[in-house]
Design a protein around this motif. Structure first.
Motif, mmCIF file in Angstrom:
data_model
loop_
_atom_site.group_PDB
_atom_site.id
_atom_site.type_symbol
_atom_site.label_atom_id
_atom_site.label_comp_id
_atom_site.label_asym_id
_atom_site.label_seq_id
_atom_site.Cartn_x
_atom_site.Cartn_y
_atom_site.Cartn_z
ATOM 1 N N THR A 4 -58.178 29.019 -38.193
ATOM 2 C CA THR A 4 -58.010 27.601 -37.864
ATOM 3 C C THR A 4 -58.645 26.716 -38.927
ATOM 4 O O THR A 4 -58.057 25.714 -39.362
ATOM 5 N N VAL A 5 -59.840 27.081 -39.364
ATOM 6 C CA VAL A 5 -60.564 26.304 -40.364
ATOM 7 C C VAL A 5 -59.797 26.216 -41.681
ATOM 8 O O VAL A 5 -59.796 25.177 -42.345
ATOM 9 N N VAL A 6 -59.127 27.312 -42.060
ATOM 10 C CA VAL A 6 -58.440 27.338 -43.352
ATOM 11 C C VAL A 6 -56.922 27.175 -43.215
ATOM 12 O O VAL A 6 -56.204 27.252 -44.216
ATOM 13 N N GLY A 7 -56.449 26.956 -41.988
ATOM 14 C CA GLY A 7 -55.025 26.703 -41.793
ATOM 15 C C GLY A 7 -54.128 27.873 -42.141
ATOM 16 O O GLY A 7 -53.065 27.683 -42.745
ATOM 17 N N ARG A 8 -54.536 29.064 -41.773
ATOM 18 C CA ARG A 8 -53.732 30.257 -42.047
ATOM 19 C C ARG A 8 -53.360 30.963 -40.748
ATOM 20 O O ARG A 8 -53.958 30.727 -39.703
ATOM 21 N N LYS A 9 -52.372 31.857 -40.845
ATOM 22 C CA LYS A 9 -51.940 32.669 -39.707
ATOM 23 C C LYS A 9 -51.879 34.128 -40.144
ATOM 24 O O LYS A 9 -52.042 34.436 -41.322
ATOM 25 N N ASP A 10 -51.638 35.008 -39.175
ATOM 26 C CA ASP A 10 -51.473 36.417 -39.499
ATOM 27 C C ASP A 10 -50.357 36.592 -40.519
ATOM 28 O O ASP A 10 -49.353 35.853 -40.496
ATOM 29 N N LEU A 11 -50.530 37.550 -41.407
ATOM 30 C CA LEU A 11 -49.481 37.843 -42.375
ATOM 31 C C LEU A 11 -48.188 38.196 -41.657
ATOM 32 O O LEU A 11 -48.185 38.986 -40.716
ATOM 33 N N ASP A 12 -47.123 37.606 -42.109
ATOM 34 C CA ASP A 12 -45.808 37.864 -41.531
ATOM 35 C C ASP A 12 -45.099 38.899 -42.399
ATOM 36 O O ASP A 12 -44.728 38.609 -43.543
ATOM 37 N N ILE A 13 -44.948 40.087 -41.873
ATOM 38 C CA ILE A 13 -44.348 41.184 -42.626
ATOM 39 C C ILE A 13 -42.961 41.503 -42.079
ATOM 40 O O ILE A 13 -42.791 41.696 -40.866
ATOM 41 N N GLU A 14 -41.988 41.528 -42.967
ATOM 42 C CA GLU A 14 -40.638 41.909 -42.557
ATOM 43 C C GLU A 14 -40.510 43.428 -42.616
ATOM 44 O O GLU A 14 -40.614 44.028 -43.686
ATOM 45 N N LYS A 15 -40.322 44.022 -41.457
ATOM 46 C CA LYS A 15 -40.250 45.477 -41.390
ATOM 47 C C LYS A 15 -38.816 45.954 -41.636
ATOM 48 O O LYS A 15 -37.858 45.314 -41.193
ATOM 49 N N PRO A 16 -38.654 47.078 -42.319
ATOM 50 C CA PRO A 16 -37.299 47.607 -42.542
ATOM 51 C C PRO A 16 -36.692 48.094 -41.242
ATOM 52 O O PRO A 16 -37.407 48.598 -40.361
ATOM 53 N N PRO A 17 -35.389 47.938 -41.090
ATOM 54 C CA PRO A 17 -34.722 48.468 -39.884
ATOM 55 C C PRO A 17 -34.907 49.979 -39.791
ATOM 56 O O PRO A 17 -35.028 50.670 -40.801
ATOM 57 N N GLN A 72 -28.389 52.401 -47.298
ATOM 58 C CA GLN A 72 -28.852 51.186 -46.632
ATOM 59 C C GLN A 72 -30.286 50.848 -47.030
ATOM 60 O O GLN A 72 -30.621 49.680 -47.243
ATOM 61 N N LYS A 73 -31.115 51.881 -47.146
ATOM 62 C CA LYS A 73 -32.515 51.665 -47.532
ATOM 63 C C LYS A 73 -32.611 51.130 -48.951
ATOM 64 O O LYS A 73 -33.413 50.241 -49.246
ATOM 65 N N ASP A 74 -31.760 51.671 -49.844
ATOM 66 C CA ASP A 74 -31.756 51.209 -51.229
ATOM 67 C C ASP A 74 -31.345 49.740 -51.312
ATOM 68 O O ASP A 74 -31.957 48.946 -52.050
ATOM 69 N N ILE A 75 -30.320 49.359 -50.557
ATOM 70 C CA ILE A 75 -29.850 47.968 -50.534
ATOM 71 C C ILE A 75 -30.945 47.060 -49.978
ATOM 72 O O ILE A 75 -31.209 45.974 -50.516
ATOM 73 N N TRP A 76 -31.599 47.498 -48.887
ATOM 74 C CA TRP A 76 -32.650 46.700 -48.260
ATOM 75 C C TRP A 76 -33.810 46.464 -49.235
ATOM 76 O O TRP A 76 -34.325 45.352 -49.336
ATOM 77 N N GLU A 77 -34.212 47.498 -49.960
ATOM 78 C CA GLU A 77 -35.316 47.378 -50.908
ATOM 79 C C GLU A 77 -34.962 46.436 -52.061
ATOM 80 O O GLU A 77 -35.804 45.666 -52.537
ATOM 81 N N LYS A 78 -33.709 46.485 -52.515
ATOM 82 C CA LYS A 78 -33.279 45.572 -53.575
ATOM 83 C C LYS A 78 -33.274 44.130 -53.084
ATOM 84 O O LYS A 78 -33.646 43.204 -53.826
ATOM 85 N N LEU A 79 -32.845 43.924 -51.836
ATOM 86 C CA LEU A 79 -32.869 42.580 -51.261
ATOM 87 C C LEU A 79 -34.298 42.051 -51.155
ATOM 88 O O LEU A 79 -34.559 40.876 -51.434
#
Length: 251
Positions: free
Chosen positions: A139-152, A159-166
């Protein structure tokens, strides 16, 4: 959380029993530390078990098994902490330095085997108390938990190769579009209806500065939206909220 004290730059009480307060860093301190060093001080309070274990086959099991605070103390076979790679140095040392900065003390003892810390002889930091500190410091520093996009899950190799390139492309775009502290300071000083001297910004707490930045950008977005709405050449279907909505802090 006392938002009046937060806005006015006072230290924020984190533990009443031991009178533990969290300092509000000022922009001058962040500038002197350097934004990279400052962000490293914040990292212990925004990483999550999801950001550490996300993508592993047994991620759900690991996230339920471990608390993020415990991970600072878990050692691998080579003697290094599990989180050393996250910080690029000893994770416990980073945590101690960070707590020393925000709690303004150098009296922090590490109870390695108990996975706890003691501050100023009496204040015990365990999993629950660390959760409390995370909330206050975020709250003091105006931050939130890291938002991590998890692979499907269950992706084929292609599909994994395409996802990693994206993901690589998105990271490059994020780096290109990143807004740094010097940008925010410049926008705040010159972007409003009146100039805010740099020496005034230098004395602001980080929270006060973020509030000023949000105010300047919010008013600008409101004025731009209204100009479109009042123009015959453009059609704005959505209602435009008054700029005061974006400035409201609330209780």
């Amino acid at each position: 959380m006392d938002k009046l004290k937060l806005l006015m730059g006072r230290p924020i009480l984190a533990n009443k029993e031991n009178n533990i307060v969290v300092k509000q860093p000022r922009i001058s301190e962040v500038v002197d530390l350097g934004e990279e060093t400052y962000n490293k001080l914040l990292l212990p309070y925004v990483i999550t078990t999801e950001s550490i274990f996300g993508g592993l086959d047994n991620e759900e099991e690991l996230m339920q098994q471990y608390h993020i605070f415990e991970l600072f103390f878990i050692e691998l076979s080579d003697g290094k902490s599990l989180l050393d790679g996250v910080f690029g140095e000893n994770a416990v040392d980073t945590l101690v330095s960070s707590l020393g900065y925000f709690l303004q003390t150098d009296n922090i003892k590490v109870l390695k085997h108990r996975k706890k810390l003691i501050v100023d002889e009496n204040y015990l930091i365990d999993n629950a108390e660390f959760d409390n500190l995370r909330i206050v410091i975020q709250t003091v520093v105006g931050r939130k938990d890291l938002d991590i996009e998890k692979p499907p899950k269950n992706m084929t190799p292609r599909q994994k190769d395409i996802w990693e390139k994206l993901q690589k492309g998105r990271r490059r775009k994020a780096e290109k579009d990143a807004v740094y502290l010097q940008d925010m300071i410049n926008y705040t000083a010159f972007g409003g209806q009146s100039y805010i001297p740099l020496d005034h910004i230098d004395k602001m707490t980080y929270y006060q500065f973020q509030n000023a930045y949000k105010s300047v950008m919010g008013k600008d977005a409101f004025n731009m939206g209204m100009s479109y709405k009042l123009s015959q050449k453009f059609e704005v279907k959505d209602d435009i909220k008054h700029w005061s909505d974006s400035l409201k802090i609330g209780k």
